[in-house]
Design a protein around this motif. Structure first.
Motif, mmCIF file in Angstrom:
data_model
loop_
_atom_site.group_PDB
_atom_site.id
_atom_site.type_symbol
_atom_site.label_atom_id
_atom_site.label_comp_id
_atom_site.label_asym_id
_atom_site.label_seq_id
_atom_site.Cartn_x
_atom_site.Cartn_y
_atom_site.Cartn_z
ATOM 1 N N LEU A 141 0.907 -1.386 -0.015
ATOM 2 C CA LEU A 141 0.272 0.062 0.112
ATOM 3 C C LEU A 141 0.886 1.433 0.157
ATOM 4 O O LEU A 141 0.502 2.381 -0.706
ATOM 5 C CB LEU A 141 -0.960 -0.036 1.270
ATOM 6 N N ARG A 142 1.975 1.143 0.814
ATOM 7 C CA ARG A 142 2.844 2.360 0.851
ATOM 8 C C ARG A 142 3.586 2.521 -0.455
ATOM 9 O O ARG A 142 3.610 3.790 -0.917
ATOM 10 C CB ARG A 142 3.615 2.038 1.910
ATOM 11 N N TYR A 143 3.815 1.504 -1.091
ATOM 12 C CA TYR A 143 4.532 1.706 -2.310
ATOM 13 C C TYR A 143 3.744 1.957 -3.280
ATOM 14 O O TYR A 143 4.136 2.844 -4.351
ATOM 15 C CB TYR A 143 5.117 0.216 -2.778
ATOM 16 N N TYR B 256 1.875 8.988 -5.917
ATOM 17 C CA TYR B 256 2.428 10.400 -6.064
ATOM 18 C C TYR B 256 3.364 10.901 -7.032
ATOM 19 O O TYR B 256 3.201 11.815 -7.620
ATOM 20 C CB TYR B 256 2.977 10.550 -4.523
ATOM 21 N N TYR B 257 4.287 9.926 -7.305
ATOM 22 C CA TYR B 257 5.362 10.390 -8.259
ATOM 23 C C TYR B 257 4.884 10.523 -9.634
ATOM 24 O O TYR B 257 5.286 11.236 -10.357
ATOM 25 C CB TYR B 257 6.497 9.449 -8.278
ATOM 26 N N ALA C 172 10.250 5.294 -14.552
ATOM 27 C CA ALA C 172 10.488 4.085 -14.963
ATOM 28 C C ALA C 172 10.977 2.947 -13.657
ATOM 29 O O ALA C 172 10.788 2.169 -13.546
ATOM 30 C CB ALA C 172 11.660 3.996 -15.949
ATOM 31 N N PHE C 173 11.949 4.005 -12.689
ATOM 32 C CA PHE C 173 12.310 3.062 -11.665
ATOM 33 C C PHE C 173 11.189 2.718 -10.857
ATOM 34 O O PHE C 173 11.415 1.749 -10.301
ATOM 35 C CB PHE C 173 13.502 4.087 -10.934
ATOM 36 N N LEU C 174 10.317 3.594 -10.559
ATOM 37 C CA LEU C 174 9.325 3.125 -9.797
ATOM 38 C C LEU C 174 8.401 2.135 -10.104
ATOM 39 O O LEU C 174 7.988 1.429 -9.443
ATOM 40 C CB LEU C 174 8.397 4.682 -9.444
ATOM 41 N N ARG C 175 8.184 2.333 -11.334
ATOM 42 C CA ARG C 175 7.276 1.340 -11.987
ATOM 43 C C ARG C 175 7.723 -0.172 -12.393
ATOM 44 O O ARG C 175 7.057 -0.969 -12.820
ATOM 45 C CB ARG C 175 6.542 1.813 -13.529
ATOM 46 N N GLN D 156 2.820 16.835 -13.417
ATOM 47 C CA GLN D 156 2.822 17.879 -12.952
ATOM 48 C C GLN D 156 3.803 18.734 -13.515
ATOM 49 O O GLN D 156 4.012 19.972 -13.947
ATOM 50 C CB GLN D 156 2.360 18.302 -11.647
ATOM 51 N N ILE D 157 5.186 18.232 -13.323
ATOM 52 C CA ILE D 157 6.479 18.710 -13.718
ATOM 53 C C ILE D 157 6.582 18.948 -15.000
ATOM 54 O O ILE D 157 7.284 19.604 -15.725
ATOM 55 C CB ILE D 157 7.388 18.030 -13.101
#
Length: 329
Positions: free
Chosen positions: A113-115, A121-122, A167-170, A128-129
């Motif tokens: 859940l935290r991940y 969020y990112y 990419a790193f997160l996914r 947004q960025i």
């Protein structure tokens, strides 16, 4: 140590106690001048029965050992089917294991859940960025000065870093979507080269590329990301010379540059996460993530990636485009 030796060692105490009792009875019978045969024959009979009981217990213990060995090779989630407890000690151990498994499930669910929240969020942050990045590009679109071109390159580099974060997160996320389809290799290569056209021109680096006329089964978005990372490194570490993109054999894409190369001691570790090597530490700009992501993504796509390099001569990266049991969706 095999199971028989362990079992014998475990029951050594019981055998010694039995022999001690037999010795005590023999001494007592001898003190009272009783025939020792009255001790010997019951002792022999008890030993035969004891061996029979030990034999049955040995087979049962071995089955338990084999079952536990099988369970030990499974993950905690799949560790089902424990044997029925035969005494309070085994029941206590079983309860401890079940408790630990329950805690592990709760902890894993919490971490997932935290991940997921972090990825969400990112993901929002990336989108947004991109708005101010697009605004910067728009402001610079009407200028064609040297400073404007340099700023555009820096903006493009920011876009690359943003995509690397996503990419790193996914990469290990369960919902990561890989869409495999037949793709034109030329289309992917031309798209990647177009993004770096400004850097090729500004650094006066020649590009050697001819139409490849080759189709691959891959995920176009993820494969393009890998190719862009490879081209980015080639341009980053090539001051003068050439970057070539060719097809070696029937199914190996080769990106070769005439850059500074990689030290022999660094070469085996360039695909490790966070490893920058000598040149990366020297310019303090390398993150050690780009090639790591390329390797991981290629593994997920069913491709393989290899690297050859010689300091002062250049670097070549080989992308084997063959898949292992992948089909078109």
């Amino acid at each position: 140590m095999n199971f028989y030796q362990m079992y014998r060692k475990q029951h050594k105490k019981h055998i010694l106690i039995f022999l001690l009792f037999a010795l005590i009875f023999s001494i007592i019978f001898s003190l009272y001048h009783l025939p020792l045969g009255a001790v010997f024959y019951p002792t022999l009979l008890c030993a035969v029965f004891g061996l029979g009981i030990l034999s049955v217990d040995y087979r049962r213990a071995k089955r338990k050992h084999e079952r536990l060995t099988e369970l030990s090779k499974r993950s905690a989630e799949l560790m089902e089917g424990f044997f029925e407890s035969e005494n309070w000690l085994e029941e206590d151990y079983r309860k401890i294991i079940e408790g630990l498994r329950s805690e592990l499930r709760v902890e894993k669910d919490t971490m997932n859940l935290r991940y997921a929240d972090m990825v969400d969020y990112y993901t929002i942050w990336v989108h947004q960025i991109k708005t101010p990045i697009a605004a910067l590009r728009l402001y610079l679109s009407g200028e064609d000065s040297e400073n404007a071109r340099r700023i555009k390159e820096e903006v493009f580099r920011i876009e690359q870093y943003v995509e690397m974060v996503l990419a790193f997160l996914r990469l290990d996320f369960e919902s990561t979507d890989y869409v495999f389809a037949k793709c034109s290799l030329d289309k992917i290569v031309r798209g990647a080269v177009k993004k770096f056209a400004g850097q090729f021109i500004r650094k006066k680096i020649a590009l050697t590329y001819e139409p490849l006329a080759f189709e691959i089964v891959t995920d176009e978005k993820w494969f393009s990301f890998c190719l862009e990372q490879i081209l980015s490194n080639a341009l980053k570490y090539t001051k003068t010379g050439t970057v070539s993109i060719t097809l070696n054999g029937k199914s190996t894409l080769v990106v070769r540059d005439t850059g500074i190369g990689i030290a022999p001691e660094d070469l085996p570790r360039v695909f490790e996460k966070g490893y920058t090597g000598y040149h990366g530490r020297e310019d303090k700009k390398a993150s050690g993530i780009g090639l790591y992501l390329c390797r991981r993504i290629c593994e997920n796509l069913g491709h393989s990636i290899l690297i050859e390099s010689e300091p002062g001569v250049g670097t070549a990266i080989f992308l084997n485009l063959e898949q292992k049991k992948l089909t078109v969706e």
